[in-house]
Design a protein around this motif. Structure first.
Motif, PDB file in Angstrom:
ATOM      1  N   THR A 159       0.826  -1.210   0.000  1.00 49.47           N
ATOM      2  CA  THR A 159       0.000   0.000   0.000  1.00 49.47           C
ATOM      3  C   THR A 159       0.861   1.261   0.000  1.00 49.47           C
ATOM      4  O   THR A 159       0.470   2.291  -0.579  1.00 49.47           O
ATOM      5  CB  THR A 159      -0.925   0.019   1.223  1.00 49.47           C
ATOM      6  OG1 THR A 159      -0.139  -0.120   2.420  1.00 49.47           O
ATOM      7  CG2 THR A 159      -1.940  -1.109   1.153  1.00 49.47           C
ATOM      8  N   THR A 160       2.050   1.204   0.628  1.00 50.80           N
ATOM      9  CA  THR A 160       2.942   2.371   0.622  1.00 50.80           C
ATOM     10  C   THR A 160       3.405   2.688  -0.792  1.00 50.80           C
ATOM     11  O   THR A 160       3.414   3.856  -1.215  1.00 50.80           O
ATOM     12  CB  THR A 160       4.154   2.117   1.531  1.00 50.80           C
ATOM     13  OG1 THR A 160       3.714   1.937   2.878  1.00 50.80           O
ATOM     14  CG2 THR A 160       5.127   3.301   1.476  1.00 50.80           C
ATOM     15  N   VAL A 161       3.788   1.631  -1.537  1.00 48.91           N
ATOM     16  CA  VAL A 161       4.234   1.843  -2.916  1.00 48.91           C
ATOM     17  C   VAL A 161       3.101   2.415  -3.761  1.00 48.91           C
ATOM     18  O   VAL A 161       3.273   3.405  -4.499  1.00 48.91           O
ATOM     19  CB  VAL A 161       4.746   0.526  -3.528  1.00 48.91           C
ATOM     20  CG1 VAL A 161       5.009   0.692  -5.027  1.00 48.91           C
ATOM     21  CG2 VAL A 161       6.013   0.084  -2.814  1.00 48.91           C
ATOM     22  N   MET A 162       1.922   1.807  -3.667  1.00 49.72           N
ATOM     23  CA  MET A 162       0.793   2.264  -4.470  1.00 49.72           C
ATOM     24  C   MET A 162       0.383   3.689  -4.091  1.00 49.72           C
ATOM     25  O   MET A 162       0.134   4.530  -4.974  1.00 49.72           O
ATOM     26  CB  MET A 162      -0.389   1.312  -4.275  1.00 49.72           C
ATOM     27  CG  MET A 162      -0.128  -0.095  -4.800  1.00 49.72           C
ATOM     28  SD  MET A 162      -1.467  -1.235  -4.420  1.00 49.72           S
ATOM     29  CE  MET A 162      -2.814  -0.480  -5.301  1.00 49.72           C
ATOM     30  N   ALA A 163       0.350   3.947  -2.788  1.00 52.25           N
ATOM     31  CA  ALA A 163      -0.050   5.283  -2.342  1.00 52.25           C
ATOM     32  C   ALA A 163       0.985   6.331  -2.730  1.00 52.25           C
ATOM     33  O   ALA A 163       0.637   7.458  -3.083  1.00 52.25           O
ATOM     34  CB  ALA A 163      -0.258   5.287  -0.833  1.00 52.25           C
ATOM     35  N   THR A 164       2.275   5.957  -2.675  1.00 56.23           N
ATOM     36  CA  THR A 164       3.324   6.907  -3.037  1.00 56.23           C
ATOM     37  C   THR A 164       3.240   7.277  -4.513  1.00 56.23           C
ATOM     38  O   THR A 164       3.385   8.453  -4.885  1.00 56.23           O
ATOM     39  CB  THR A 164       4.710   6.313  -2.721  1.00 56.23           C
ATOM     40  OG1 THR A 164       4.796   6.048  -1.315  1.00 56.23           O
ATOM     41  CG2 THR A 164       5.812   7.281  -3.112  1.00 56.23           C
ATOM     42  N   VAL A 165       3.008   6.280  -5.362  1.00 59.06           N
ATOM     43  CA  VAL A 165       2.882   6.555  -6.794  1.00 59.06           C
ATOM     44  C   VAL A 165       1.694   7.478  -7.060  1.00 59.06           C
ATOM     45  O   VAL A 165       1.801   8.479  -7.788  1.00 59.06           O
ATOM     46  CB  VAL A 165       2.729   5.237  -7.583  1.00 59.06           C
ATOM     47  CG1 VAL A 165       2.389   5.523  -9.044  1.00 59.06           C
ATOM     48  CG2 VAL A 165       4.013   4.422  -7.488  1.00 59.06           C
ATOM     49  N   ALA A 166       0.547   7.136  -6.463  1.00 54.33           N
ATOM     50  CA  ALA A 166      -0.639   7.972  -6.660  1.00 54.33           C
ATOM     51  C   ALA A 166      -0.428   9.367  -6.072  1.00 54.33           C
ATOM     52  O   ALA A 166      -0.846  10.381  -6.657  1.00 54.33           O
ATOM     53  CB  ALA A 166      -1.857   7.306  -6.014  1.00 54.33           C
ATOM     54  N   PHE A 167       0.223   9.398  -4.915  1.00 56.32           N
ATOM     55  CA  PHE A 167       0.459  10.693  -4.266  1.00 56.32           C
ATOM     56  C   PHE A 167       1.386  11.559  -5.110  1.00 56.32           C
ATOM     57  O   PHE A 167       1.170  12.769  -5.258  1.00 56.32           O
ATOM     58  CB  PHE A 167       1.076  10.450  -2.877  1.00 56.32           C
ATOM     59  CG  PHE A 167       1.159  11.687  -2.033  1.00 56.32           C
ATOM     60  CD1 PHE A 167       0.060  12.153  -1.348  1.00 56.32           C
ATOM     61  CD2 PHE A 167       2.360  12.377  -1.919  1.00 56.32           C
ATOM     62  CE1 PHE A 167       0.144  13.293  -0.568  1.00 56.32           C
ATOM     63  CE2 PHE A 167       2.446  13.516  -1.150  1.00 56.32           C
ATOM     64  CZ  PHE A 167       1.336  13.978  -0.465  1.00 56.32           C
ATOM     65  N   HIS A 168       2.445  10.950  -5.680  1.00 55.07           N
ATOM     66  CA  HIS A 168       3.378  11.701  -6.514  1.00 55.07           C
ATOM     67  C   HIS A 168       2.664  12.264  -7.742  1.00 55.07           C
ATOM     68  O   HIS A 168       2.897  13.414  -8.136  1.00 55.07           O
ATOM     69  CB  HIS A 168       4.529  10.798  -6.938  1.00 55.07           C
ATOM     70  CG  HIS A 168       5.555  11.498  -7.784  1.00 55.07           C
ATOM     71  ND1 HIS A 168       6.431  12.415  -7.290  1.00 55.07           N
ATOM     72  CD2 HIS A 168       5.810  11.414  -9.129  1.00 55.07           C
ATOM     73  CE1 HIS A 168       7.195  12.883  -8.252  1.00 55.07           C
ATOM     74  NE2 HIS A 168       6.848  12.284  -9.384  1.00 55.07           N
ATOM     75  N   ALA A 169       1.790  11.443  -8.338  1.00 50.19           N
ATOM     76  CA  ALA A 169       1.031  11.930  -9.491  1.00 50.19           C
ATOM     77  C   ALA A 169       0.144  13.111  -9.099  1.00 50.19           C
ATOM     78  O   ALA A 169       0.010  14.086  -9.846  1.00 50.19           O
ATOM     79  CB  ALA A 169       0.182  10.800 -10.067  1.00 50.19           C
ATOM     80  N   ASP A 170      -0.436  13.029  -7.898  1.00 51.87           N
ATOM     81  CA  ASP A 170      -1.279  14.127  -7.426  1.00 51.87           C
ATOM     82  C   ASP A 170      -0.457  15.387  -7.179  1.00 51.87           C
ATOM     83  O   ASP A 170      -0.901  16.505  -7.475  1.00 51.87           O
ATOM     84  CB  ASP A 170      -1.993  13.697  -6.143  1.00 51.87           C
ATOM     85  CG  ASP A 170      -3.193  14.581  -5.844  1.00 51.87           C
ATOM     86  OD1 ASP A 170      -3.757  15.143  -6.795  1.00 51.87           O
ATOM     87  OD2 ASP A 170      -3.552  14.726  -4.658  1.00 51.87           O
ATOM     88  N   VAL A 171       0.761  15.221  -6.640  1.00 61.07           N
ATOM     89  CA  VAL A 171       1.638  16.366  -6.404  1.00 61.07           C
ATOM     90  C   VAL A 171       2.007  17.027  -7.730  1.00 61.07           C
ATOM     91  O   VAL A 171       1.991  18.259  -7.859  1.00 61.07           O
ATOM     92  CB  VAL A 171       2.906  15.931  -5.645  1.00 61.07           C
ATOM     93  CG1 VAL A 171       3.945  17.049  -5.630  1.00 61.07           C
ATOM     94  CG2 VAL A 171       2.557  15.544  -4.216  1.00 61.07           C
ATOM     95  N   MET A 172       2.352  16.206  -8.729  1.00 57.23           N
ATOM     96  CA  MET A 172       2.691  16.765 -10.040  1.00 57.23           C
ATOM     97  C   MET A 172       1.495  17.492 -10.656  1.00 57.23           C
ATOM     98  O   MET A 172       1.645  18.560 -11.263  1.00 57.23           O
ATOM     99  CB  MET A 172       3.149  15.635 -10.982  1.00 57.23           C
ATOM    100  CG  MET A 172       4.457  14.975 -10.576  1.00 57.23           C
ATOM    101  SD  MET A 172       5.878  16.116 -10.601  1.00 57.23           S
ATOM    102  CE  MET A 172       6.050  16.461  -8.832  1.00 57.23           C
ATOM    103  N   SER A 173       0.316  16.915 -10.504  1.00 55.81           N
ATOM    104  CA  SER A 173      -0.882  17.568 -11.029  1.00 55.81           C
ATOM    105  C   SER A 173      -1.134  18.893 -10.331  1.00 55.81           C
ATOM    106  O   SER A 173      -1.504  19.887 -10.971  1.00 55.81           O
ATOM    107  CB  SER A 173      -2.088  16.644 -10.860  1.00 55.81           C
ATOM    108  OG  SER A 173      -3.274  17.276 -11.284  1.00 55.81           O
TER     109      SER A 173
END
Length: 427
Positions: A159-173
């Motif tokens: 869940t950390t890996v998945m959340a980090t990827v999604a979170f990074h995409a949200d930060v870039m957006s």
């Protein structure tokens, strides 16, 4: 409404909606977690800890309300919001350990990590929230204690890996949205400045039109003055000289007739040039021949009338130039020869027309008596003409240059340099 205004309004509308949703999001999630615990806890494997759950829920509610809702001015304080986030994760972890239903509320940890943490601390918050959420995914502390402890770190890592990827995409957006919003602000500022400038320009337009009319009148007067000086005045001076010579040679009929003939030729040429000047048409010599041929013809006729040798040499790649360039060089040659006839008492004049890549030059050199260039007066010369001053003004209109070298008894050299503007181009 402009496209820029519509985009800004759209950004503002979505931002208001997002802010409103995120502001109240913790409370419905906390309510769902409490309700699910009260209704479904008896069906869950594990001991019910309602007093602890309710007490921690009240504390968690007060914690979120104090920092998140009641004191928005503290949201920019990184240290204080770091303390808030630590308490949020700790209280959420305690509740998830008591009952896995608080995994619903744990989602708030992701949202508030994005809102209140900065830089790498955001990803640390995501990892901590993922570890807490993983407890509820594996069934709570009861299942971990029952020998299935290995599931928790595995699920936590996933869940950390998945959340980090999604979170990074949200930060870039979010960064992209901020750049777009900043670009819209700058565009709006530029549009305001442009509107202000247009308003100022509209106020100046009438004034510029009036000035343009005045400038046009002045330019036309100056053009007429230059053309009259370079054609009519020179022609009349030549006619007068030839008639005086004819009068002085009255004892020699052949010589007298020659001078009278020269005067008549000059009168015809002056009449033609006068008509072309009135209609703002270029010199007739340039209509019928190229510039080197026109200057050569002027030099030949001048030499014949004044009985002084005048030789033209042309160098470089001869090519058609803009009308203004050719007229300026032709008039300069005429004025220079006229000055030689009036003042120099020269025995020979050499003219050199040079075509270069970016420039065209005309050199007029005589072996006459010369003069002191420093004694040149601005405006009219002593004989009432414009002389070298008029020549210089004509050349300066083309951003050209006129150089004069002379000394008493050493002759005179006049060099005119103008840009090589090809025929057919606009200045």
């Amino acid at each position: 409404m402009s496209v820029e205004a519509e985009l800004r309004e759209e950004f503002d509308r979505w931002e208001r909606k997002e802010t409103a949703v995120l502001k109240v999001l913790p409370y419905p999630l906390l309510a769902v977690s409490v309700v699910m615990t009260l209704l479904l806890q008896p069906l869950w494997n594990g001991e019910v800890h309602l007093p602890e759950v309710l007490g921690l829920s009240v504390l968690l509610t007060a914690w979120v309300m104090w920092f998140h809702t009641f004191h928005p001015e503290s949201h920019r304080n990184g240290l204080l919001m770091g303390l808030y986030y630590t308490g949020l994760v700790a209280l959420t972890a305690c509740l998830v350990l008591l009952t896995p239903w608080f995994g619903f509320f744990a989602f708030v940890g992701y949202v508030h990590a994005f809102q209140y943490l900065k830089g790498r601390w955001r990803y640390a918050g995501v990892a901590a929230t993922s570890a807490v959420s993983a407890i509820s995914y594996v069934g709570g502390a009861a299942n971990i204690a029952a020998g299935e402890w290995w599931k928790w770190p595995a699920v936590s890592a996933l869940t950390t890996v998945m959340a980090t990827v999604a979170f990074h995409a949200d930060v870039m957006s979010d960064r992209r949205n901020h750049r777009q919003k900043r670009a819209l602000v700058e565009l709006h500022k530029a549009n305001v400045e442009l509107e202000t400038a247009l308003a100022e320009n509209a106020g100046l337009h009438a004034q510029l039109l009036a000035q343009a009319r005045e400038t046009g009148v002045l330019e036309e007067r100056q053009r007429m003055a230059r053309e009259i000086h370079d054609t009519l005045a020179q022609g009349l001076a030549g006619i007068l000289t030839q008639l005086q010579a004819a009068e002085q040679a009255s004892h020699a009929p052949a010589v007298s007739r020659r001078h009278v003939g020269n005067a008549m030729d000059l009168a015809r040429e002056s009449l033609i040039e006068a008509r072309r000047t009135v209609h703002a048409v270029g010199p007739s010599a340039l209509v019928e021949a190229r510039l080197p041929d026109a200057i050569g013809d002027v030099a030949g006729r001048w030499s014949k009338v004044n009985r002084v040798e005048a030789v033209l040499t042309t160098t470089g790649d001869v090519r058609p130039m803009h009308t203004d360039v050719e007229v300026t060089l032709l008039r300069t040659a005429q004025e220079a020869l006229a000055n030689v006839a009036k003042h120099a008492r020269a025995g020979r004049v050499s003219l050199t027309l040079s075509y270069m890549e970016d420039l065209v030059t005309l050199d007029v050199l005589d072996d006459g008596v010369g003069f002191r260039p420093g004694a040149e007066r601005a405006g009219r010369s002593a004989d009432g003409g414009y002389g070298l001053t008029g020549m210089r003004r004509r050349v300066q209109l083309l951003a050209g240059r006129l150089d004069i070298e002379s000394e008493p008894g050493g002759g005179t050299a006049i060099t005119v340099t103008v840009p090589a503007i090809p025929a057919g181009s606009e200045r």
